[in-house]
Design an enzyme around this catalytic site. Structure first.
Site, mmCIF file in Angstrom:
data_model
loop_
_atom_site.group_PDB
_atom_site.id
_atom_site.type_symbol
_atom_site.label_atom_id
_atom_site.label_comp_id
_atom_site.label_asym_id
_atom_site.label_seq_id
_atom_site.Cartn_x
_atom_site.Cartn_y
_atom_site.Cartn_z
ATOM 1 N N TRP A 219 -21.370 -49.790 8.703
ATOM 2 C CA TRP A 219 -20.479 -50.595 7.872
ATOM 3 C C TRP A 219 -19.021 -50.289 8.221
ATOM 4 O O TRP A 219 -18.183 -51.179 8.262
ATOM 5 C CB TRP A 219 -20.729 -50.286 6.391
ATOM 6 C CG TRP A 219 -19.827 -51.030 5.449
ATOM 7 C CD1 TRP A 219 -20.024 -52.288 4.947
ATOM 8 C CD2 TRP A 219 -18.589 -50.577 4.883
ATOM 9 N NE1 TRP A 219 -18.997 -52.631 4.118
ATOM 10 C CE2 TRP A 219 -18.098 -51.604 4.058
ATOM 11 C CE3 TRP A 219 -17.854 -49.397 4.999
ATOM 12 C CZ2 TRP A 219 -16.907 -51.487 3.347
ATOM 13 C CZ3 TRP A 219 -16.666 -49.289 4.302
ATOM 14 C CH2 TRP A 219 -16.201 -50.330 3.483
ATOM 15 N N HIS A 220 -18.744 -49.010 8.507
ATOM 16 C CA HIS A 220 -17.367 -48.624 8.800
ATOM 17 C C HIS A 220 -16.899 -49.145 10.153
ATOM 18 O O HIS A 220 -15.708 -49.388 10.342
ATOM 19 C CB HIS A 220 -17.214 -47.104 8.752
ATOM 20 C CG HIS A 220 -17.069 -46.583 7.372
ATOM 21 N ND1 HIS A 220 -18.138 -46.191 6.611
ATOM 22 C CD2 HIS A 220 -15.977 -46.401 6.584
ATOM 23 C CE1 HIS A 220 -17.704 -45.787 5.428
ATOM 24 N NE2 HIS A 220 -16.407 -45.905 5.380
ATOM 25 N N GLY A 221 -17.790 -49.285 11.086
ATOM 26 C CA GLY A 221 -17.347 -49.763 12.393
ATOM 27 C C GLY A 221 -18.525 -50.032 13.302
ATOM 28 O O GLY A 221 -19.540 -49.332 13.233
ATOM 29 N N PHE B 278 -11.894 -52.025 8.714
ATOM 30 C CA PHE B 278 -13.300 -52.119 8.352
ATOM 31 C C PHE B 278 -13.588 -53.394 7.580
ATOM 32 O O PHE B 278 -14.660 -53.605 7.101
ATOM 33 C CB PHE B 278 -13.735 -50.897 7.537
ATOM 34 C CG PHE B 278 -13.379 -49.605 8.228
ATOM 35 C CD1 PHE B 278 -13.591 -49.475 9.597
ATOM 36 C CD2 PHE B 278 -12.815 -48.552 7.564
ATOM 37 C CE1 PHE B 278 -13.235 -48.312 10.257
ATOM 38 C CE2 PHE B 278 -12.466 -47.377 8.210
ATOM 39 C CZ PHE B 278 -12.675 -47.269 9.552
#
Lengths: 317, 512
Positions: free
Chosen positions: B335-337, B512
Site C-alpha cells: 500500500w505504501h509503495g 502514497f
C-alpha cells in the site's frame, strides 16, 4: 469570544514585537556587504555629471572594472550594483532623484530580470535606513512577506555568533563593504582563489514584458531629465550556453528590438565567457573575466552612445 | 496545494469564511466545492479519478443495503471494492506488476522487453480508496446505512483536510459530523491553531532539516561510511514521524477549526514497548483499518477452518494470527509503495509481529528470571529502545531507493561504526577541548548551528511525546497557569518563525 480573541491578539503582538526587535536589534556585521550602499549613495551624490551610472545585481558589483569605462570614455563612473535581491524597480528608484542631464544609465540585471525585491532589501535598509524612501508599494508588500525570513536570518546570525563564534558570511574578503573601490566596484574577490563553477544552461527568458514596461517608464523619466538609458546583459559561462540557450537568447534579443524604447547593448551571446573566468558562481566574474567583460562593454557602448548622441567624445573616438 | 504554502492559507481563510457564513443546509456544499478546488488546484484532470470511483461506490453501497448480507449484497460489495480499488491497482501497481512479470519471464525468455507505462499517480489515491472500501464493508456489515445523499458521501470521500494523506477516518464517525454544521467558535479555532502550529514545527523545523541529511546519504548509499548510514537511518526514523504526524496534526487542526472532532493518528510511537504496541500508536487510522478489514477477517477465516482448539499441538488462535499478520503487513508494505523494498518493509514488520507473538512465553520467563521487573524504568527503557531499533531497521527498506540499496545499507551500517564511536567517546572523555556539538556536526555533515537546532527540536519532541503518553498534551496544557501556556505558545510560534528550514519539501506520504 472576547477572551480568546484577546489572547490571540496578545500572542500575535508579542510575536510581531519580538520579530521586529530581532530584525532591528540583532547586531549587524560591521562592513557587511550591503553596507556598501552607504558608499555607493555618497558616490552617486558627489560624482560630477555627465557620468556613467551602472545599475544591476552582483554580476555588476563583482564583474565590472569601472576604471576601464572611465579611461575609454573619459567620464566618471558610479557602479551602484550590489545584489539582485533588491529588485530592478528598487534599483531604478534609488538612482532616479540623483540623475542629472547628460548622465548615462546602464542597467544590467541578472537573467531573471527580477523586478520585485527579496529579503535582501530589508537587510539593505538596516544598513542604509535612508533607502526606505525608494521602496514602492509592491516593495513594502514583499518586505512584509519576507519579514519572517529576515528575522530568521538575523536571529541565526546572532545565535551562530553567540554559540559558535561564527562570523557572518558577508565578512569574508569578497563579501565585504570595505572591498568596494572609489567607483563602487567590488574588488574583494580579485585576490581570492576562485571555485570551479557548476554551470547549468542559463535560464534566459524569451520575453520580459513586465521588466521592459518598467524600463520603458524609467526611460521616459530619464528623457525628461535629458539622461540616457541602456540595457546590457549579465555574463554567461560557456558551459551554460548550449544551443538551446543560444536560441532563447536570440529570441529575447528579437523580442527586445520590438518592445524596448531604450537602446540594448548587443545580445546575451556577446557576454559569454570561458568558465575559468568565473569566480564563485555563474554570475560573478574573476579578475580576468571582469576585465574582458568591461572591454566588451566598451565595444558595445561606443557605437550605442554615438547613435544616441549621448557623449561627444565617444562619438568621435 | 500543500498545507505549508501561502496559497493554502488564503484558500483556507476564504473557505472557512464562506463555510461559517453559509446557511446551515448549504455548509456541506461549500466544503465539497472547496475540497474539489483543493484537489484539482494544480491539476484539474485528476478530479475524475476521484469522482468516478466515489460515484460508483455511492451507487453500489445503496445496492448493498437493498441486497442485504445474502449473496446479492455480497456481489455488490465485491463489485464495489473492485471499482473503488481499480484506479489504485492501475495507476499505482500496473508498472510494478508488469515489471515483476517481465523479470520473472526474463528468467525463461531472454528476448523479453518491458516498456514502463509511467502512469501519473493521482495524489491521495491510496487514502481515498481505503476510505471508500471501509465504507462499503461497513455498509455491508450493517454498521451504518448507505448514505442516500450523494453530496454528503462525496464530501466524506473528498474532505480536503484528510484527502491527500489521511487520517483515514471511517464514514461511521465522519458522515454524521458532516451533516451537522457547527457554528463558529473562536476557542475551537485556537485549539485547531495549536495543532497546526505543532504540526508546522515538526514539519518545517525537524523533518525538513533532517531531510537534508537523509536525502544526501540515501541518495548515494554506496559512497557513505558506516556511521553516516547509521545516523541517516536514525534520522529518517525521526524525519518520517515528524513529517507524517505533522500532516495529521495539521489535518486535525484544520478540521477542528471547521467544527470537526480531531482524530488521533499518532500517539508517541517511538515510546512503544513492542512492535504490536508500535502499531497501536503509529498511523492509528491506517493500522486499525488493516486490523478491521484485513487482519481480523483473515485470522477468523483461518481459525474457522481449524476444527477444535488446537491443530498439530498449536493453538487455533496462533494458526489464525500468523498468516493473518504476515499477509496484512505485506499488503501494508505494498500500500505504501509499488516496490519490492516496500514489500520487504511490510515483511519485516510481519516477521517481527510473528516472532513477538511466538516468543511471548519465553520473554515472560526471561523477565521473571532476570528480576528486571524490580527496575521498571530500566525494563521499559530496554523495551522502548529495542522496539525503536527494530522499527528503524525496517525503515531502511522504506527509505532506500531500491532493494539492493537497502541490503547495502544493512551490510555496511556497522562497518567502522563501533571503532568510530569508540574514538569519539575517547575524545570526549580524555580531551579537554572536545566539543560534542562540533564532533557530531562533522559526522552528520551538518553545521554546528544546524545540528544544535535539530538537537533542541528533537528533545522538545521527545518531551511532548512523553507528556502525551499521560493524556492529550494540549488538553492537559489547559490546566496550567495562563502565563505558562502563553509562554509555550509564544515559543512554539517563534520556533516556527526562527528555525524553519528555508526550503520545505513536500510531505513524504503524498507519494502514497
Amino acid at each position: 469570544m472576547g477572551k480568546p480573541a484577546g489572547k490571540i491578539l496578545g500572542l500575535a503582538a508579542a510575536v510581531i514585537l519580538s520579530l521586529c526587535t530581532i530584525i532591528w536589534k540583532a547586531p549587524l556585521a560591521e562592513d557587511g556587504y550591503l553596507q556598501a550602499a552607504v558608499l555607493k549613495h555618497q558616490l552617486l551624490e558627489n560624482t560630477r555629471s555627465p557620468r556613467f551610472i551602472f545599475i544591476g545585481g552582483s554580476n555588476l558589483a563583482f564583474g565590472l572594472d569601472s576604471r576601464i569605462i572611465h579611461k575609454n570614455f573619459g567620464l566618471p563612473v558610479v557602479n551602484m550594483a550590489l545584489n539582485n535581491g533588491l529588485g530592478l524597480r528598487f534599483m531604478m528608484n534609488e538612482v532616479l532623484d540623483e540623475i542629472r542631464p547628460g548622465d548615462i544609465v546602464v542597467v544590467i540585471p541578472e537573467y531573471n530580470f527580477n523586478l520585485e525585491p527579496t529579503h535582501t532589501l530589508l537587510e539593505y535598509v538596516l544598513y542604509f535606513p535612508k533607502g526606505v524612501k525608494y521602496i514602492d508599494f509592491s516593495g513594502y508588500l514583499t518586505l512584509l512577506r519576507e519579514f519572517p525570513v529576515t528575522a530568521q536570518r538575523r536571529f541565526e546570525g546572532f545565535l551562530r555568533n553567540w554559540l559558535f563564534s561564527q562570523k557572518p558570511q558577508n565578512l569574508s574578503a569578497e563579501y565585504n563593504a570595505a572591498a568596494f573601490n572609489e567607483y563602487g566596484d567590488n574588488t574583494g574577490h580579485l585576490s581570492q582563489p576562485g571555485q570551479k563553477i557548476a554551470a547549468r544552461p542559463m535560464g534566459i527568458p524569451v520575453a520580459i514584458p513586465e521588466a521592459v514596461a518598467a524600463l520603458n517608464r524609467f526611460k521616459r523619466k530619464l528623457d525628461q531629465k535629458r539622461a540616457f538609458l541602456f540595457l546590457g546583459f549579465s555574463p554567461i559561462p560557456e558551459s551554460g550556453f548550449p544551443p538551446s540557450t543560444k536560441r532563447k537568447a536570440l529570441k529575447l534579443r528579437r523580442w527586445l528590438k520590438d518592445k524596448a524604447e531604450f537602446a540594448v547593448l548587443g545580445s546575451p551571446a556577446n557576454f559569454v565567457f570561458p568558465d575559468h573566468m568565473f569566480f564563485d558562481t555563474v554570475f560573478h566574474l574573476n579578475e580576468e573575466g571582469r576585465t574582458a567583460r568591461s572591454h566588451r562593454l566598451v565595444n558595445k557602448l561606443a557605437p550605442a552612445l554615438k547613435k544616441v548622441g549621448a557623449h561627444p567624445r565617444a562619438a568621435t573616438d | 496545494m500543500i498545507f505549508t504554502s501561502f496559497e493554502f492559507l488564503v484558500f483556507f481563510v476564504v473557505l472557512a469564511a464562506a463555510y461559517f457564513l453559509s446557511p446551515a443546509r448549504l455548509g456541506w456544499l461549500v466544503l465539497l466545492v472547496g475540497s474539489f478546488l483543493f484537489y484539482g488546484w494544480h491539476n484539474p484532470s485528476l478530479l475524475p479519478f476521484l469522482l468516478l470511483p466515489a460515484l460508483a461506490t455511492y451507487f453500489l453501497a445503496l445496492q448493498i443495503t437493498r441486497g442485504g448480507p445474502a449473496p446479492p449484497g455480497k456481489r455488490f460489495l465485491i463489485l464495489g471494492i473492485g471499482f473503488a480499488s481499480l484506479g489504485l491497482v492501475i495507476f499505482k501497481y500496473a508498472d510494478f506488476i508488469g515489471f515483476s512479470l517481465f523479470r520473472l519471464g526474463s528468467l525463461f525468455v531472454k528476448s523479453l522487453h518491458y516498456e514502463p507505462l509511467n502512469l501519473l499517480l493521482p495524489i491521495g489515491i491510496s487514502f481515498y480508496t481505503f476510505r471508500m472500501i471501509s465504507y462499503l464493508v461497513d455498509v455491508y456489515r450493517g454498521k451504518l446505512p448507505a448514505e442516500k445523499h450523494a453530496g454528503y458521501f462525496l464530501l466524506y470521500v473528498s474532505f480536503f483536510p484528510q484527502l491527500l494523506a489521511g487520517p483515514i477516518e471511517r464514514a461511521v464517525q465522519l458522515l454524521p459530523e458532516l451533516k451537522k454544521k457547527a457554528p463558529f467558535d473562536l476557542q475551537r479555532v485556537c485549539d485547531g491553531g495549536k495543532l497546526i502550529a505543532w504540526g508546522l514545527l515538526k514539519k518545517l523545523v525537524i523533518a525538513d532539516r533532517l531531510a537534508v541529511v537523509v536525502d544526501a546519504v540515501y541518495g548515494n548509499v554506496r559512497a557513505q561510511s558506516g556511521p553516516m548510514l547509521l545516523i541517516a537511518t536514525l534520522s529518517f526514523a525521526i524525519q518520517i514521524y515528524c513529517d507524517f504526524s505533522a500532516y495529521s496534526d495539521m489535518a486535525n487542526g484544520l478540521s477542528h477549526m471547521l467544527g470537526f472532532k480531531p482524530i488521533e493518528n499518532f500517539r508517541a510511537p517511538y515510546l512503544s514497548t513492542s512492535i504490536s504496541d508500535f502499531w497501536t500508536r503509529w498511523h492509528i487510522t491506517f493500522s486499525s483499518w488493516l486490523r478491521d478489514y484485513l487482519f481480523l477477517p483473515i485470522t477468523y477465516a483461518v481459525m474457522r477452518r481449524i476444527k477444535g482448539e488446537r491443530f498439530l499441538g498449536v493453538q487455533a488462535a496462533t494458526w489464525g494470527y500468523l498468516p493473518g499478520v504476515l499477509f496484512t503487513m505485506l499488503l501494508a508494505g505494498l500500500w505504501h509503495g509499488a516496490s519490492w523494498a516496500m514489500v520487504a518493509w511490510g515483511f519485516w514488520h510481519g516477521l517481527f509481529l510473528m516472532a513477538s507473538h511466538l516468543s511471548r512465553g519465553v520473554r515472560k520467563r526471561i523477565v521473571r528470571l532476570s528480576g528486571i521487573r524490580r527496575a521498571p524504568i530500566l525494563h521499559r527503557g530496554i523495551r522502548v529502545i529495542s522496539t525503536f531499533i527494530l522499527v528503524s531497521f525496517a525503515w531502511i527498506f522504506f527509505r532506500a531507493n531500491t532493494l539492493s540499496d537497502a541490503f547495502y545499507v544493512i551490510s555496511h551500517i556497522f562497518r567502522g561504526t563501533f571503532s568510530f564511536a569508540g574514538k569519539v567517546a575517547g575524545r570526549w572523555v580524555f580531551s579537554t577541548d572536545a566539543n560534542p556539538l562540533v564532533d557530531f556536526h562533522k559526522i552528520m555533515k551538518l553545521e554546528p548551528y544546524q545540528f544544535f537546532v535539530l538537537a533542541v527540536a528533537v528533545l522538545i519532541l521527545m518531551a511532548v511525546d512523553r507528556q502525551s503518553e499521560r493524556g492529550d498534551f494540549w488538553v492537559r496544557l489547559k490546566t496550567k497557569p495562563v502565563w505558562v501556556r502563553f509562554l509555550l505558545y509564544y515559543l512554539l510560534v517563534m520556533g516556527i518563525f526562527l528555525f524553519s528550514a528555508l526550503k520545505s519539501g513536500p510531505f513524504i506520504y503524498f507519494k502514497f
